[in-house]
Design a protein around this motif. Structure first.
Motif, PDB file in Angstrom:
ATOM      1  N   GLU A 252      34.163 -56.929  49.581  1.00 56.18           N
ATOM      2  CA  GLU A 252      34.016 -58.377  49.444  1.00 56.18           C
ATOM      3  C   GLU A 252      32.632 -58.694  48.862  1.00 56.18           C
ATOM      4  N   PRO A 253      32.527 -59.725  48.034  1.00 54.60           N
ATOM      5  CA  PRO A 253      31.268 -59.973  47.300  1.00 54.60           C
ATOM      6  C   PRO A 253      30.195 -60.665  48.137  1.00 54.60           C
ATOM      7  N   ARG A 254      29.815 -60.050  49.234  1.00 57.08           N
ATOM      8  CA  ARG A 254      28.689 -60.546  50.019  1.00 57.08           C
ATOM      9  C   ARG A 254      28.184 -59.408  50.897  1.00 57.08           C
ATOM     10  N   ARG A 255      26.891 -59.449  51.186  1.00 57.99           N
ATOM     11  CA  ARG A 255      26.289 -58.451  52.065  1.00 57.99           C
ATOM     12  C   ARG A 255      26.330 -58.955  53.505  1.00 57.99           C
ATOM     13  N   ASP A 256      26.669 -58.041  54.413  1.00 57.57           N
ATOM     14  CA  ASP A 256      26.703 -58.380  55.826  1.00 57.57           C
ATOM     15  C   ASP A 256      26.104 -57.208  56.599  1.00 57.57           C
ATOM     16  N   ASN A 257      24.971 -57.425  57.246  1.00 57.44           N
ATOM     17  CA  ASN A 257      24.284 -56.331  57.928  1.00 57.44           C
ATOM     18  C   ASN A 257      25.039 -55.829  59.152  1.00 57.44           C
ATOM     19  N   TYR A 258      25.781 -56.720  59.813  1.00 58.15           N
ATOM     20  CA  TYR A 258      26.585 -56.258  60.941  1.00 58.15           C
ATOM     21  C   TYR A 258      27.644 -55.264  60.466  1.00 58.15           C
ATOM     22  N   LEU A 259      28.306 -55.571  59.365  1.00 63.93           N
ATOM     23  CA  LEU A 259      29.276 -54.643  58.787  1.00 63.93           C
ATOM     24  C   LEU A 259      28.619 -53.309  58.451  1.00 63.93           C
ATOM     25  N   LEU A 260      27.456 -53.356  57.818  1.00 60.46           N
ATOM     26  CA  LEU A 260      26.755 -52.113  57.482  1.00 60.46           C
ATOM     27  C   LEU A 260      26.425 -51.314  58.737  1.00 60.46           C
ATOM     28  N   ARG A 261      26.067 -52.004  59.808  1.00 57.84           N
ATOM     29  CA  ARG A 261      25.706 -51.293  61.041  1.00 57.84           C
ATOM     30  C   ARG A 261      26.921 -50.620  61.668  1.00 57.84           C
ATOM     31  N   VAL A 262      28.021 -51.365  61.830  1.00 63.33           N
ATOM     32  CA  VAL A 262      29.168 -50.773  62.521  1.00 63.33           C
ATOM     33  C   VAL A 262      29.840 -49.709  61.657  1.00 63.33           C
ATOM     34  N   TYR A 263      29.841 -49.894  60.342  1.00 58.37           N
ATOM     35  CA  TYR A 263      30.406 -48.846  59.486  1.00 58.37           C
ATOM     36  C   TYR A 263      29.536 -47.588  59.531  1.00 58.37           C
ATOM     37  N   SER A 264      28.229 -47.770  59.573  1.00 63.45           N
ATOM     38  CA  SER A 264      27.337 -46.616  59.709  1.00 63.45           C
ATOM     39  C   SER A 264      27.591 -45.883  61.025  1.00 63.45           C
ATOM     40  N   ASP A 265      27.771 -46.649  62.114  1.00 64.80           N
ATOM     41  CA  ASP A 265      28.087 -46.010  63.398  1.00 64.80           C
ATOM     42  C   ASP A 265      29.382 -45.199  63.292  1.00 64.80           C
ATOM     43  N   PHE A 266      30.363 -45.758  62.603  1.00 66.65           N
ATOM     44  CA  PHE A 266      31.624 -45.047  62.419  1.00 66.65           C
ATOM     45  C   PHE A 266      31.408 -43.759  61.623  1.00 66.65           C
ATOM     46  N   LEU A 267      30.685 -43.851  60.517  1.00 64.76           N
ATOM     47  CA  LEU A 267      30.452 -42.668  59.686  1.00 64.76           C
ATOM     48  C   LEU A 267      29.680 -41.596  60.452  1.00 64.76           C
ATOM     49  N   ILE A 268      28.711 -42.014  61.245  1.00 68.83           N
ATOM     50  CA  ILE A 268      27.957 -41.047  62.052  1.00 68.83           C
ATOM     51  C   ILE A 268      28.880 -40.365  63.051  1.00 68.83           C
ATOM     52  N   SER A 269      29.770 -41.138  63.678  1.00 67.58           N
ATOM     53  CA  SER A 269      30.707 -40.552  64.640  1.00 67.58           C
ATOM     54  C   SER A 269      31.681 -39.588  63.970  1.00 67.58           C
ATOM     55  N   GLN A 270      31.906 -39.765  62.671  1.00 71.01           N
ATOM     56  CA  GLN A 270      32.793 -38.882  61.916  1.00 71.01           C
ATOM     57  C   GLN A 270      32.041 -37.745  61.229  1.00 71.01           C
ATOM     58  N   GLN A 271      30.777 -37.551  61.597  1.00 73.21           N
ATOM     59  CA  GLN A 271      29.936 -36.497  61.012  1.00 73.21           C
ATOM     60  C   GLN A 271      29.858 -36.607  59.480  1.00 73.21           C
TER      61      GLN A 271
END
Length: 343
Positions: A252-271
Protein backbone atom coordinates in the motif's frame (compact mmCIF):
# COMPACT_ATOMS: atom_id res chain seq x y z
CA UNK A 1 1.96 -4.74 22.61
CA UNK A 2 2.45 -1.11 21.76
CA UNK A 3 -0.86 0.45 20.88
CA UNK A 4 -1.45 1.52 17.38
CA UNK A 5 -3.32 4.73 16.68
CA UNK A 6 -6.09 4.05 14.15
CA UNK A 7 -7.39 5.64 12.02
CA UNK A 8 -4.60 8.20 11.88
CA UNK A 9 -6.65 11.36 11.67
CA UNK A 10 -5.85 11.95 15.33
CA UNK A 11 -3.22 10.35 16.96
CA UNK A 12 6.49 15.54 24.03
CA UNK A 13 7.60 17.89 25.89
CA UNK A 14 7.44 16.51 29.38
CA UNK A 15 7.31 19.72 31.32
CA UNK A 16 10.91 19.31 32.49
CA UNK A 17 12.93 22.43 31.94
CA UNK A 18 15.74 21.36 29.63
CA UNK A 19 16.90 23.63 26.84
CA UNK A 20 15.08 23.25 23.55
CA UNK A 21 18.32 22.36 21.79
CA UNK A 22 19.01 19.56 24.28
CA UNK A 23 15.49 18.15 23.95
CA UNK A 24 15.76 18.08 20.17
CA UNK A 25 19.15 16.39 20.28
CA UNK A 26 17.99 13.77 22.75
CA UNK A 27 14.90 13.00 20.72
CA UNK A 28 17.02 12.46 17.63
CA UNK A 29 19.52 10.17 19.33
CA UNK A 30 23.24 10.58 18.68
CA UNK A 31 25.07 12.13 15.76
CA UNK A 32 27.21 10.12 13.37
CA UNK A 33 29.94 9.44 15.95
CA UNK A 34 28.51 7.25 18.70
CA UNK A 35 28.94 8.44 22.26
CA UNK A 36 28.56 6.59 25.54
CA UNK A 37 26.07 9.08 26.95
CA UNK A 38 23.96 11.99 25.71
CA UNK A 39 25.88 15.22 25.31
CA UNK A 40 24.67 18.01 27.59
CA UNK A 41 25.54 21.42 26.15
CA UNK A 42 27.50 23.91 28.20
CA UNK A 43 25.07 26.73 27.40
CA UNK A 44 21.68 27.30 25.83
CA UNK A 45 23.33 29.03 22.87
CA UNK A 46 25.24 25.93 21.77
CA UNK A 47 23.92 24.58 18.45
CA UNK A 48 23.49 20.80 18.52
CA UNK A 49 21.34 20.19 15.46
CA UNK A 50 20.28 22.11 12.38
CA UNK A 51 16.63 21.25 11.89
CA UNK A 52 15.35 20.19 8.46
CA UNK A 53 14.15 22.93 6.16
CA UNK A 54 11.56 21.00 4.17
CA UNK A 55 8.78 22.93 5.89
CA UNK A 56 9.89 26.25 4.48
CA UNK A 57 7.53 28.17 2.22
CA UNK A 58 4.28 29.97 2.75
CA UNK A 59 2.29 27.27 0.97
CA UNK A 60 3.26 24.56 3.44
CA UNK A 61 0.15 23.63 5.51
CA UNK A 62 2.11 23.62 8.76
CA UNK A 63 3.51 27.08 8.13
CA UNK A 64 0.09 28.46 7.23
CA UNK A 65 -1.42 27.08 10.44
CA UNK A 66 1.54 28.28 12.50
CA UNK A 67 0.99 31.80 11.19
CA UNK A 68 -2.66 31.59 12.22
CA UNK A 69 -1.68 30.20 15.63
CA UNK A 70 0.82 33.02 16.26
CA UNK A 71 -1.92 35.53 15.54
CA UNK A 72 -4.25 33.86 18.05
CA UNK A 73 -2.53 31.13 20.12
CA UNK A 74 -5.68 30.36 22.13
CA UNK A 75 -7.95 29.72 19.16
CA UNK A 76 -8.87 26.07 19.76
CA UNK A 77 -9.80 25.34 16.15
CA UNK A 78 -6.38 26.43 14.91
CA UNK A 79 -4.59 24.69 17.78
CA UNK A 80 -6.43 21.44 17.07
CA UNK A 81 -5.71 21.58 13.33
CA UNK A 82 -2.01 22.32 13.83
CA UNK A 83 -1.56 19.73 16.60
CA UNK A 84 -3.24 17.09 14.46
CA UNK A 85 -0.99 17.93 11.53
CA UNK A 86 2.10 17.77 13.75
CA UNK A 87 1.07 14.32 14.99
CA UNK A 88 0.41 13.03 11.48
CA UNK A 89 3.76 14.40 10.28
CA UNK A 90 5.59 12.85 13.24
CA UNK A 91 4.04 9.50 12.52
CA UNK A 92 4.73 9.59 8.78
CA UNK A 93 8.33 10.77 9.18
CA UNK A 94 9.07 8.72 12.33
CA UNK A 95 10.18 11.98 13.94
CA UNK A 96 9.24 12.27 17.64
CA UNK A 97 9.88 16.01 17.68
CA UNK A 98 6.50 16.63 16.10
CA UNK A 99 4.71 14.97 19.00
CA UNK A 100 6.57 17.40 21.23
CA UNK A 101 5.42 20.32 19.10
CA UNK A 102 1.83 19.09 19.37
CA UNK A 103 2.06 18.75 23.14
CA UNK A 104 3.56 22.22 23.42
CA UNK A 105 0.56 23.66 21.57
CA UNK A 106 -1.78 22.02 24.09
CA UNK A 107 0.05 23.27 27.18
CA UNK A 108 -2.58 25.93 28.07
CA UNK A 109 -5.11 23.08 28.39
CA UNK A 110 -2.81 20.24 29.46
CA UNK A 111 -3.83 20.19 33.14
CA UNK A 112 -7.48 21.11 32.66
CA UNK A 113 -9.98 18.48 33.78
CA UNK A 114 -12.35 19.34 30.95
CA UNK A 115 -10.53 21.00 28.05
CA UNK A 116 -12.41 21.87 24.86
CA UNK A 117 -13.74 18.77 23.10
CA UNK A 118 -11.59 19.24 19.97
CA UNK A 119 -8.43 19.19 22.14
CA UNK A 120 -9.37 16.39 24.51
CA UNK A 121 -8.95 13.55 22.00
CA UNK A 122 -5.65 15.01 20.82
CA UNK A 123 -4.39 15.14 24.41
CA UNK A 124 -5.46 11.52 24.91
CA UNK A 125 -3.68 10.50 21.71
CA UNK A 126 -0.42 12.16 22.77
CA UNK A 127 -0.67 10.57 26.21
CA UNK A 128 -1.24 7.19 24.60
CA UNK A 129 1.79 7.75 22.35
CA UNK A 130 3.83 8.56 25.48
CA UNK A 131 2.61 5.30 27.12
CA UNK A 132 0.75 7.26 29.79
CA UNK A 133 -2.18 4.89 29.58
CA UNK A 134 -3.90 5.82 32.84
CA UNK A 135 -4.43 9.47 31.95
CA UNK A 136 -5.11 8.60 28.31
CA UNK A 137 -7.91 6.30 29.47
CA UNK A 138 -9.37 9.07 31.61
CA UNK A 139 -9.37 11.46 28.67
CA UNK A 140 -10.89 8.91 26.32
CA UNK A 141 -13.63 8.03 28.79
CA UNK A 142 -14.53 11.71 28.96
CA UNK A 143 -14.52 12.00 25.16
CA UNK A 144 -16.99 9.15 24.68
CA UNK A 145 -19.12 10.40 27.57
CA UNK A 146 -19.43 13.75 25.81
CA UNK A 147 -19.83 12.24 22.34
CA UNK A 148 -20.77 8.53 22.20
CA UNK A 149 -20.55 8.64 18.39
CA UNK A 150 -16.80 9.34 18.42
CA UNK A 151 -15.44 6.28 16.56
CA UNK A 152 -11.77 7.19 16.97
CA UNK A 153 -12.10 7.54 20.73
CA UNK A 154 -13.79 4.15 21.16
CA UNK A 155 -11.15 2.47 18.99
CA UNK A 156 -8.29 4.10 20.86
CA UNK A 157 -9.87 3.26 24.21
CA UNK A 158 -10.24 -0.40 23.19
CA UNK A 159 -6.61 -0.45 22.07
CA UNK A 160 -5.36 0.92 25.39
CA UNK A 161 -7.55 -1.60 27.24
CA UNK A 162 -6.03 -4.41 25.18
CA UNK A 163 -2.53 -3.20 26.04
CA UNK A 164 -3.51 -3.42 29.71
CA UNK A 165 -5.11 -6.87 29.11
CA UNK A 166 -8.49 -5.52 30.18
CA UNK A 167 -10.37 -7.76 27.77
CA UNK A 168 -13.84 -7.34 29.26
CA UNK A 169 -13.50 -3.55 29.13
CA UNK A 170 -12.25 -3.72 25.55
CA UNK A 171 -15.29 -5.78 24.58
CA UNK A 172 -17.55 -3.15 26.13
CA UNK A 173 -15.84 -0.48 24.03
CA UNK A 174 -16.39 -2.59 20.92
CA UNK A 175 -20.04 -3.02 21.85
CA UNK A 176 -20.38 0.75 22.22
CA UNK A 177 -18.95 1.14 18.73
CA UNK A 178 -21.64 -1.17 17.38
CA UNK A 179 -24.35 0.79 19.18
CA UNK A 180 -23.21 4.35 18.56
CA UNK A 181 -20.95 4.35 15.53
CA UNK A 182 -19.99 1.76 12.92
CA UNK A 183 -20.72 -1.95 12.65
CA UNK A 184 -17.66 -2.37 10.43
CA UNK A 185 -15.34 -0.81 13.03
CA UNK A 186 -17.08 -2.69 15.83
CA UNK A 187 -16.44 -6.00 14.05
CA UNK A 188 -12.80 -5.11 13.57
CA UNK A 189 -12.61 -4.08 17.22
CA UNK A 190 -14.10 -7.39 18.39
CA UNK A 191 -11.72 -9.32 16.16
CA UNK A 192 -8.72 -7.68 17.82
CA UNK A 193 -9.99 -8.68 21.27
CA UNK A 194 -10.68 -12.22 20.09
CA UNK A 195 -7.29 -12.53 18.43
CA UNK A 196 -5.49 -11.69 21.67
CA UNK A 197 -7.82 -13.50 24.04
CA UNK A 198 -7.90 -17.12 22.88
CA UNK A 199 -10.08 -17.07 19.76
CA UNK A 200 -7.66 -16.07 17.02
CA UNK A 201 -9.11 -18.56 14.50
CA UNK A 202 -12.52 -16.87 14.60
CA UNK A 203 -10.86 -13.45 14.61
CA UNK A 204 -9.01 -14.34 11.41
CA UNK A 205 -12.25 -15.41 9.70
CA UNK A 206 -13.89 -12.14 10.71
CA UNK A 207 -11.00 -10.02 9.47
CA UNK A 208 -11.04 -11.79 6.10
CA UNK A 209 -14.65 -10.66 5.60
CA UNK A 210 -13.80 -7.02 6.31
CA UNK A 211 -11.23 -6.49 3.58
CA UNK A 212 -13.56 -6.78 0.53
CA UNK A 213 -15.75 -4.03 1.98
CA UNK A 214 -12.98 -1.47 1.49
CA UNK A 215 -12.35 0.45 -1.70
CA UNK A 216 -8.93 0.80 -3.31
CA UNK A 217 -8.87 4.46 -2.30
CA UNK A 218 -9.15 3.58 1.41
CA UNK A 219 -5.41 3.03 1.65
CA UNK A 220 -4.96 3.46 5.37
CA UNK A 221 -7.85 1.19 6.35
CA UNK A 222 -6.75 -1.47 3.86
CA UNK A 223 -3.25 -1.40 5.29
CA UNK A 224 -4.62 -1.62 8.82
CA UNK A 225 -6.77 -4.69 8.08
CA UNK A 226 -3.97 -6.39 6.15
CA UNK A 227 -1.60 -5.79 9.06
CA UNK A 228 -4.08 -7.29 11.52
CA UNK A 229 -4.57 -10.26 9.20
CA UNK A 230 -0.82 -10.80 9.16
CA UNK A 231 -0.61 -10.65 12.95
CA UNK A 232 -3.57 -12.97 13.45
CA UNK A 233 -2.40 -15.49 10.83
CA UNK A 234 1.01 -15.61 12.51
CA UNK A 235 -0.67 -16.12 15.88
CA UNK A 236 -2.51 -19.24 14.63
CA UNK A 237 0.51 -20.70 12.85
CA UNK A 238 -0.38 -19.73 9.27
CA UNK A 239 3.08 -18.44 8.39
CA UNK A 240 2.71 -18.36 4.56
CA UNK A 241 -0.61 -16.51 4.84
CA UNK A 242 0.86 -14.11 7.39
CA UNK A 243 3.75 -13.30 5.07
CA UNK A 244 1.34 -12.72 2.19
CA UNK A 245 -0.80 -10.33 4.26
CA UNK A 246 2.20 -8.39 5.54
CA UNK A 247 3.60 -8.01 2.01
CA UNK A 248 0.25 -6.81 0.73
CA UNK A 249 0.13 -4.25 3.55
CA UNK A 250 3.63 -3.04 2.64
CA UNK A 251 2.53 -2.66 -0.98
CA UNK A 252 0.00 0.00 0.00
CA UNK A 253 1.35 3.48 -0.87
CA UNK A 254 2.08 4.70 2.65
CA UNK A 255 4.65 4.04 5.35
CA UNK A 256 3.48 2.65 8.66
CA UNK A 257 6.03 2.02 11.42
CA UNK A 258 3.74 -0.32 13.33
CA UNK A 259 3.50 -2.54 10.25
CA UNK A 260 7.29 -2.46 9.87
CA UNK A 261 7.69 -3.45 13.52
CA UNK A 262 5.28 -6.39 13.55
CA UNK A 263 6.48 -7.69 10.18
CA UNK A 264 10.06 -7.50 11.44
CA UNK A 265 9.04 -9.47 14.54
CA UNK A 266 7.48 -12.07 12.25
CA UNK A 267 10.58 -12.30 10.05
CA UNK A 268 12.82 -12.65 13.10
CA UNK A 269 10.61 -15.45 14.43
CA UNK A 270 10.98 -17.17 11.04
CA UNK A 271 14.79 -16.90 11.17
CA UNK A 272 14.92 -14.45 8.25
CA UNK A 273 17.16 -11.71 9.68
CA UNK A 274 18.64 -10.57 6.36
CA UNK A 275 15.17 -9.56 5.18
CA UNK A 276 14.74 -7.48 8.34
CA UNK A 277 18.04 -5.73 7.68
CA UNK A 278 16.97 -4.90 4.13
CA UNK A 279 13.58 -3.70 5.36
CA UNK A 280 14.84 -1.46 8.18
CA UNK A 281 18.37 -0.35 7.35
CA UNK A 282 17.26 3.18 6.39
CA UNK A 283 14.65 3.53 9.15
CA UNK A 284 16.76 3.93 12.28
CA UNK A 285 15.04 7.08 13.56
CA UNK A 286 12.38 4.91 15.17
CA UNK A 287 13.66 3.28 18.38
CA UNK A 288 11.41 0.22 18.09
CA UNK A 289 12.62 -0.40 14.53
CA UNK A 290 16.22 0.18 15.55
CA UNK A 291 15.82 -2.50 18.22
CA UNK A 292 14.57 -5.00 15.60
CA UNK A 293 17.48 -4.04 13.34
CA UNK A 294 19.93 -4.73 16.18
CA UNK A 295 18.34 -8.13 16.84
CA UNK A 296 18.40 -9.04 13.15
CA UNK A 297 22.04 -8.04 12.77
CA UNK A 298 22.88 -10.17 15.80
CA UNK A 299 21.00 -13.13 14.33
CA UNK A 300 22.83 -12.59 11.02
CA UNK A 301 26.15 -12.56 12.95
CA UNK A 302 27.00 -9.06 11.78
CA UNK A 303 29.00 -8.28 14.90
CA UNK A 304 30.16 -4.75 14.08
CA UNK A 305 26.70 -3.62 13.03
CA UNK A 306 25.17 -5.17 16.14
CA UNK A 307 27.57 -3.29 18.40
CA UNK A 308 26.84 -0.04 16.56
CA UNK A 309 23.08 -0.45 16.80
CA UNK A 310 23.25 -1.53 20.44
CA UNK A 311 25.34 1.50 21.41
CA UNK A 312 22.90 3.79 19.63
CA UNK A 313 19.95 2.12 21.36
CA UNK A 314 21.51 2.48 24.80
CA UNK A 315 22.18 6.15 24.17
CA UNK A 316 18.61 6.66 22.97
CA UNK A 317 17.22 4.94 26.08
CA UNK A 318 19.43 7.06 28.35
CA UNK A 319 18.21 10.16 26.57
CA UNK A 320 14.59 9.08 27.00
CA UNK A 321 15.10 8.65 30.73
CA UNK A 322 16.81 12.04 30.95
CA UNK A 323 13.84 13.81 29.39
CA UNK A 324 11.39 11.85 31.58
CA UNK A 325 9.87 9.63 28.90
CA UNK A 326 8.49 6.19 29.71
CA UNK A 327 10.00 3.36 27.69
CA UNK A 328 7.64 0.75 26.22
CA UNK A 329 7.77 -2.16 28.67
CA UNK A 330 7.63 -4.74 25.89
CA UNK A 331 10.65 -3.30 24.07
CA UNK A 332 12.60 -2.87 27.31
CA UNK A 333 11.98 -6.54 28.11
CA UNK A 334 12.90 -7.58 24.56
CA UNK A 335 16.16 -5.65 24.78
CA UNK A 336 17.00 -7.27 28.12
CA UNK A 337 16.25 -10.78 26.81
CA UNK A 338 18.25 -10.24 23.64
CA UNK A 339 21.32 -8.49 24.98
CA UNK A 340 21.30 -9.64 28.60
CA UNK A 341 21.24 -6.16 30.07
CA UNK A 342 18.52 -4.20 31.81
CA UNK A 343 17.87 -0.64 30.67
Amino acid sequence: MQPKQRPASVSPVTGRRYSAALCFALLLGLPAVLQAAPHIPSSESEVLEVLPTQLQGNNNPINRLRAQWRANPLDTTTVASLARLYIETGREQADPRYYGYAEALLQPWWQQTQPPAELLLLRATIRQHNHDYATATQDLALVVQQNPHQTQAWLTLATVQLVNKEYAAARRSCAALATHASTWFATLCYSQVMSQNGDAEQAYRLQITLLPQLGKEQVELRQWVLTLLGETAARIGKAPEADQHFRAALAEPRRDNYLLRVYSDFLISQQRPLEVITLLQDKTNDDALLLRLAIASRDAQQTAATARYQALLEARYQAAKLRGSTLPAEDAALYARTFGAAL
